[in-house]
Design an enzyme around this catalytic site. Structure first.
Site, PDB file in Angstrom:
ATOM      1  N   HIS A  48       0.823  -1.190   0.155  1.00  0.00           N
ATOM      2  CA  HIS A  48       0.057   0.010  -0.221  1.00  0.00           C
ATOM      3  C   HIS A  48       0.869   1.358  -0.142  1.00  0.00           C
ATOM      4  O   HIS A  48       1.741   1.305   0.462  1.00  0.00           O
ATOM      5  CB  HIS A  48      -0.620   0.288   0.896  1.00  0.00           C
ATOM      6  CG  HIS A  48      -0.141   0.421   2.655  1.00  0.00           C
ATOM      7  ND1 HIS A  48      -0.362  -1.115   3.056  1.00  0.00           N
ATOM      8  CD2 HIS A  48      -0.047   0.641   2.926  1.00  0.00           C
ATOM      9  CE1 HIS A  48       0.407  -0.378   4.051  1.00  0.00           C
ATOM     10  NE2 HIS A  48       0.756   0.381   3.922  1.00  0.00           N
ATOM     11  N   GLU A  62       7.660   1.105   5.292  1.00  0.00           N
ATOM     12  CA  GLU A  62       7.068  -0.603   6.184  1.00  0.00           C
ATOM     13  C   GLU A  62       7.396  -1.636   5.325  1.00  0.00           C
ATOM     14  O   GLU A  62       6.722  -2.020   4.087  1.00  0.00           O
ATOM     15  CB  GLU A  62       5.865  -0.322   6.136  1.00  0.00           C
ATOM     16  CG  GLU A  62       5.090  -0.975   7.328  1.00  0.00           C
ATOM     17  CD  GLU A  62       3.879  -0.979   7.430  1.00  0.00           C
ATOM     18  OE1 GLU A  62       3.144  -0.097   6.200  1.00  0.00           O
ATOM     19  OE2 GLU A  62       2.761  -1.245   8.414  1.00  0.00           O
ATOM     20  N   HIS A 106       3.551   7.101   3.968  1.00  0.00           N
ATOM     21  CA  HIS A 106       5.203   6.360   3.416  1.00  0.00           C
ATOM     22  C   HIS A 106       4.558   5.805   3.020  1.00  0.00           C
ATOM     23  O   HIS A 106       3.458   5.186   2.546  1.00  0.00           O
ATOM     24  CB  HIS A 106       5.153   4.997   4.833  1.00  0.00           C
ATOM     25  CG  HIS A 106       4.133   4.426   5.590  1.00  0.00           C
ATOM     26  ND1 HIS A 106       2.715   4.839   6.685  1.00  0.00           N
ATOM     27  CD2 HIS A 106       3.290   2.791   5.438  1.00  0.00           C
ATOM     28  CE1 HIS A 106       2.125   4.111   6.694  1.00  0.00           C
ATOM     29  NE2 HIS A 106       2.049   3.178   6.322  1.00  0.00           N
TER      30      HIS A 106
END
Lengths: 134, 134
Positions: free
Chosen positions: A7, A130, A79
């Protein structure tokens, strides 16, 4: 090592307004609001055919996105998340390469119920990365 | 209206260093450098299973990413690109909704040889959004 782009996360000052932009203006499929009190955010998932965008709103008084929104009052990309097969193996390889892992270095359970780690933006082109175990 | 996430673009101050981070540290498949003189950037594609990341380096003296890199000297996410089926229909719908399209409003041929438009970050949560006709 990195696999799918899981994502892209966009921190937003007003989650309802953000939902309207993606649902109504951009005509995308948007989930209900999912509160994540243990992560200090409300999340909304924009479902695209190949990946998703996560809209993040502040939840509570100690949200990890509060400072980002002070610097970026209109919101912004917070992020990007890449999937890895084995998060501890990925971490060990990154540490051996001299990259910095945020926090204790131990994976935490992230917003999708899977182990995650965050990498230092200064080591990754000014982007907060991440990693999520697939 | 929006379909696949075509790419996430990261502007970088040093393209060779950025290639090393994605190819060697993150162990991803990375393309050769593709100069795009008409767009003022050198591009490198990081090929992920479901989408791609584009690393953008300055090319020439009038690069559209130069100011971004002044503000973000370590680099950062510059824009995200969503695919649309019909870029003029998408533009007209966005304009009718009050969103701003950058430039003349006429699609240009983008880095992938397809018509593209950029949308104003102030109307899209502080993120620069590119639309590319699929």
């Amino acid at each position: 090592m990195i696999g799918r782009l899981n994502h892209v996360a966009i921190a937003v000052p007003d989650l309802d307004a953000a939902i309207a932009i993606y649902r109504d203006t951009l005509d995308a499929e948007v989930s209900e609001v999912v509160p994540q009190p243990e992560h200090g955010v409300n999340t909304v998932f924009v479902v695209l055919p190949n990946t998703k965008v996560e809209l993040l709103g502040v939840l509570g008084t100690d949200s990890p996105i509060a400072k980002f929104l002070e610097r970026n009052p209109e919101g912004g990309i917070h992020h990007i998340c890449y999937e890895v097969e084995d998060i501890r193996a990925a971490r060990d390889r990154l540490l051996a390469a001299g990259a910095r892992v945020l926090g204790s270095g131990e994976p935490r359970i992230g917003a999708h119920g899977k182990p995650v780690l965050f990498l230092h933006p200064k080591d990754f082109l000014g982007t907060l990365v991440e990693l999520e175990q697939a």
